[in-house]
Design a protein around this motif. Structure first.
Motif, PDB file in Angstrom:
ATOM      1  N   GLN A  83       6.061  17.778  14.096  1.00 19.10           N
ATOM      2  CA  GLN A  83       6.596  18.627  13.029  1.00 19.10           C
ATOM      3  C   GLN A  83       7.657  19.583  13.557  1.00 19.10           C
ATOM      4  OE1 GLN A  83       2.960  20.108  11.231  1.00 19.10           O
ATOM      5  NE2 GLN A  83       2.837  18.320   9.888  1.00 19.10           N
ATOM      6  N   ALA A  84       7.521  20.034  14.797  1.00 19.41           N
ATOM      7  CA  ALA A  84       8.555  20.876  15.405  1.00 19.41           C
ATOM      8  C   ALA A  84       9.852  20.083  15.600  1.00 19.41           C
ATOM      9  CB  ALA A  84       8.057  21.452  16.733  1.00 19.41           C
ATOM     10  N   ILE A  85       9.733  18.825  16.003  1.00 24.32           N
ATOM     11  CA  ILE A  85      10.922  17.974  16.160  1.00 24.32           C
ATOM     12  C   ILE A  85      11.588  17.764  14.801  1.00 24.32           C
ATOM     13  CG2 ILE A  85      11.732  15.653  16.784  1.00 24.32           C
ATOM     14  CD1 ILE A  85       9.436  15.633  18.919  1.00 24.32           C
ATOM     15  N   GLU A  86      10.776  17.515  13.763  1.00 25.79           N
ATOM     16  CA  GLU A  86      11.333  17.366  12.406  1.00 25.79           C
ATOM     17  C   GLU A  86      12.111  18.619  12.013  1.00 25.79           C
ATOM     18  OE1 GLU A  86       8.085  14.511  10.102  1.00 25.79           O
ATOM     19  OE2 GLU A  86       7.849  16.695  10.012  1.00 25.79           O
ATOM     20  N   LEU A  87      11.513  19.777  12.211  1.00 24.58           N
ATOM     21  CA  LEU A  87      12.167  21.041  11.846  1.00 24.58           C
ATOM     22  C   LEU A  87      13.466  21.241  12.614  1.00 24.58           C
ATOM     23  CD1 LEU A  87       9.169  23.511  11.503  1.00 24.58           C
ATOM     24  CD2 LEU A  87      10.701  22.720   9.688  1.00 24.58           C
ATOM     25  N   ALA A  88      13.474  20.873  13.889  1.00 28.12           N
ATOM     26  CA  ALA A  88      14.678  21.006  14.702  1.00 28.12           C
ATOM     27  C   ALA A  88      15.811  20.122  14.179  1.00 28.12           C
ATOM     28  CB  ALA A  88      14.369  20.660  16.158  1.00 28.12           C
ATOM     29  N   HIS A  89      15.459  19.102  13.422  1.00 29.85           N
ATOM     30  CA  HIS A  89      16.458  18.203  12.837  1.00 29.85           C
ATOM     31  C   HIS A  89      16.678  18.480  11.351  1.00 29.85           C
ATOM     32  CE1 HIS A  89      15.779  16.130  16.625  1.00 29.85           C
ATOM     33  NE2 HIS A  89      17.018  15.725  16.449  1.00 29.85           N
ATOM     34  N   GLY A  90      16.280  19.663  10.902  1.00 34.78           N
ATOM     35  CA  GLY A  90      16.578  20.080   9.537  1.00 34.78           C
ATOM     36  C   GLY A  90      15.659  19.541   8.469  1.00 34.78           C
ATOM     37  N   ARG A  91      14.477  19.102   8.838  1.00 35.50           N
ATOM     38  CA  ARG A  91      13.542  18.574   7.851  1.00 35.50           C
ATOM     39  C   ARG A  91      13.140  19.656   6.863  1.00 35.50           C
ATOM     40  NH1 ARG A  91       9.213  14.627   7.067  1.00 35.50           N
ATOM     41  NH2 ARG A  91       8.566  15.079   4.949  1.00 35.50           N
ATOM     42  N   GLU A  92      13.255  19.328   5.592  1.00 36.56           N
ATOM     43  CA  GLU A  92      12.783  20.205   4.520  1.00 36.56           C
ATOM     44  C   GLU A  92      11.800  19.417   3.678  1.00 36.56           C
ATOM     45  OE1 GLU A  92      16.240  21.530   2.426  1.00 36.56           O
ATOM     46  OE2 GLU A  92      16.953  22.728   4.116  1.00 36.56           O
ATOM     47  N   ARG A  93      10.911  20.116   2.995  1.00 35.06           N
ATOM     48  CA  ARG A  93       9.893  19.490   2.155  1.00 35.06           C
ATOM     49  C   ARG A  93       9.936  20.117   0.758  1.00 35.06           C
ATOM     50  NH1 ARG A  93       6.275  16.845   5.839  1.00 35.06           N
ATOM     51  NH2 ARG A  93       6.697  17.506   7.942  1.00 35.06           N
ATOM     52  N   PRO A  94      11.052  19.931   0.023  1.00 32.62           N
ATOM     53  CA  PRO A  94      11.167  20.584  -1.281  1.00 32.62           C
ATOM     54  C   PRO A  94      10.236  19.993  -2.341  1.00 32.62           C
ATOM     55  CG  PRO A  94      13.048  19.152  -0.913  1.00 32.62           C
ATOM     56  CD  PRO A  94      12.247  19.183   0.372  1.00 32.62           C
ATOM     57  N   TYR A  95       9.894  18.722  -2.209  1.00 34.00           N
ATOM     58  CA  TYR A  95       8.977  18.054  -3.127  1.00 34.00           C
ATOM     59  C   TYR A  95       8.498  16.773  -2.463  1.00 34.00           C
ATOM     60  CZ  TYR A  95      13.331  15.555  -4.223  1.00 34.00           C
ATOM     61  OH  TYR A  95      14.499  14.854  -4.129  1.00 34.00           O
ATOM     62  N   PRO A  96       7.381  16.202  -2.949  1.00 31.01           N
ATOM     63  CA  PRO A  96       6.850  14.979  -2.325  1.00 31.01           C
ATOM     64  C   PRO A  96       7.883  13.847  -2.323  1.00 31.01           C
ATOM     65  CG  PRO A  96       5.238  15.912  -3.823  1.00 31.01           C
ATOM     66  CD  PRO A  96       6.515  16.684  -4.024  1.00 31.01           C
ATOM     67  N   ASN A  97       7.958  13.156  -1.213  1.00 32.41           N
ATOM     68  CA  ASN A  97       8.843  11.999  -1.024  1.00 32.41           C
ATOM     69  C   ASN A  97      10.322  12.335  -1.145  1.00 32.41           C
ATOM     70  OD1 ASN A  97       6.592  10.311  -0.623  1.00 32.41           O
ATOM     71  ND2 ASN A  97       6.360  10.054  -2.818  1.00 32.41           N
ATOM     72  N   ALA A  98      10.686  13.587  -0.902  1.00 33.01           N
ATOM     73  CA  ALA A  98      12.096  13.978  -0.928  1.00 33.01           C
ATOM     74  C   ALA A  98      12.839  13.258   0.204  1.00 33.01           C
ATOM     75  CB  ALA A  98      12.221  15.485  -0.749  1.00 33.01           C
ATOM     76  N   PRO A  99      14.136  13.004   0.014  1.00 37.62           N
ATOM     77  CA  PRO A  99      14.928  12.454   1.124  1.00 37.62           C
ATOM     78  C   PRO A  99      14.786  13.367   2.350  1.00 37.62           C
ATOM     79  CG  PRO A  99      16.190  12.404  -0.902  1.00 37.62           C
ATOM     80  CD  PRO A  99      14.943  13.199  -1.185  1.00 37.62           C
ATOM     81  N   ARG A 100      14.949  12.788   3.538  1.00 39.14           N
ATOM     82  CA  ARG A 100      14.710  13.575   4.742  1.00 39.14           C
ATOM     83  C   ARG A 100      15.674  13.250   5.872  1.00 39.14           C
ATOM     84  NH1 ARG A 100       8.685  11.226   4.063  1.00 39.14           N
ATOM     85  NH2 ARG A 100       9.021  11.903   1.990  1.00 39.14           N
ATOM     86  N   THR A 101      15.983  14.283   6.602  1.00 33.70           N
ATOM     87  CA  THR A 101      16.797  14.099   7.800  1.00 33.70           C
ATOM     88  C   THR A 101      15.991  13.391   8.873  1.00 33.70           C
ATOM     89  OG1 THR A 101      16.139  16.305   8.535  1.00 33.70           O
ATOM     90  CG2 THR A 101      18.269  16.111   7.400  1.00 33.70           C
TER      91      THR A 101
END
Length: 174
Positions: A83-101
């Motif tokens: 999850q830290a790696i995801e965050l470092a790459h700009g991962r956001e969770r605005p809603y379920p199954n949202a597009p992701r970096t």
């Protein structure tokens, strides 16, 4: 992050990677590099890349792969690191199954079975997604005998299942 026990055995962990925003190929490369330098963890291999349409969502197509590492981290500590790696790459969770970096899913952690509010192992949809099964099968072939599945998990039908799912989900190698 939970510290690994020095005497804990290093377990093979399989991680699903996916991205559908930005430069997905470069993001998967960077994620693999980040996985390779995690503490108490050693790089093993990564599958080929597989494009897929979003499941139960809209947005650009994904680029997917599966990576394997040997780790002494607990499943929860490894999940924290993912999850830290995801965050470092700009991962956001605005809603379920949202597009992701970047999306990193812990698929397997040795032969552990676990079901908590935060983590289910093996990943509950591991055998429902061709973009997970196909690269995982590639790694099984590349790492014969190294992937140990949890008790009761039978992989004998995975090749046929993966082909059926690939046809249904319109997935072919990149």
């Amino acid at each position: 992050m939970t510290r690994p026990r020095p005497d804990a055995p290093a377990l093979l962990a399989c991680i699903g990677l996916g991205a559908n925003l930005g430069d997905a190929a470069a993001t998967l490369d960077a994620a693999c590099a980040a996985l390779a330098v995690l503490p108490a963890t050693g790089w093993v291999a990564v599958s080929g890349r597989w494009p897929s349409r979003p499941v139960e969502a809209r947005g650009p197509d994904y680029l997917n792969a599966v990576a394997c590492v040997r780790t002494r981290l607990t499943p929860e500590a490894l999940l924290d690191a993912l999850q830290a790696i995801e965050l470092a790459h700009g991962r956001e969770r605005p809603y379920p199954n949202a597009p992701r970096t970047l999306d990193l899913d812990l698929l397997l952690h040795g032969d552990l079975q676990r079901h908590t509010v935060r983590l289910t192992l093996p990943h509950p949809r591991l055998t429902e997604r061709a973009f997970v099964l196909l690269p995982l099968l590639q790694l099984c072939a590349a790492l014969p005998g190294q992937l140990v599945l949890p008790a009761g998990m039978d992989a004998s039908d995975w090749p046929a299942r993966a082909q059926r799912l690939a046809a249904e989900q319109g997935i072919a190698p990149a």
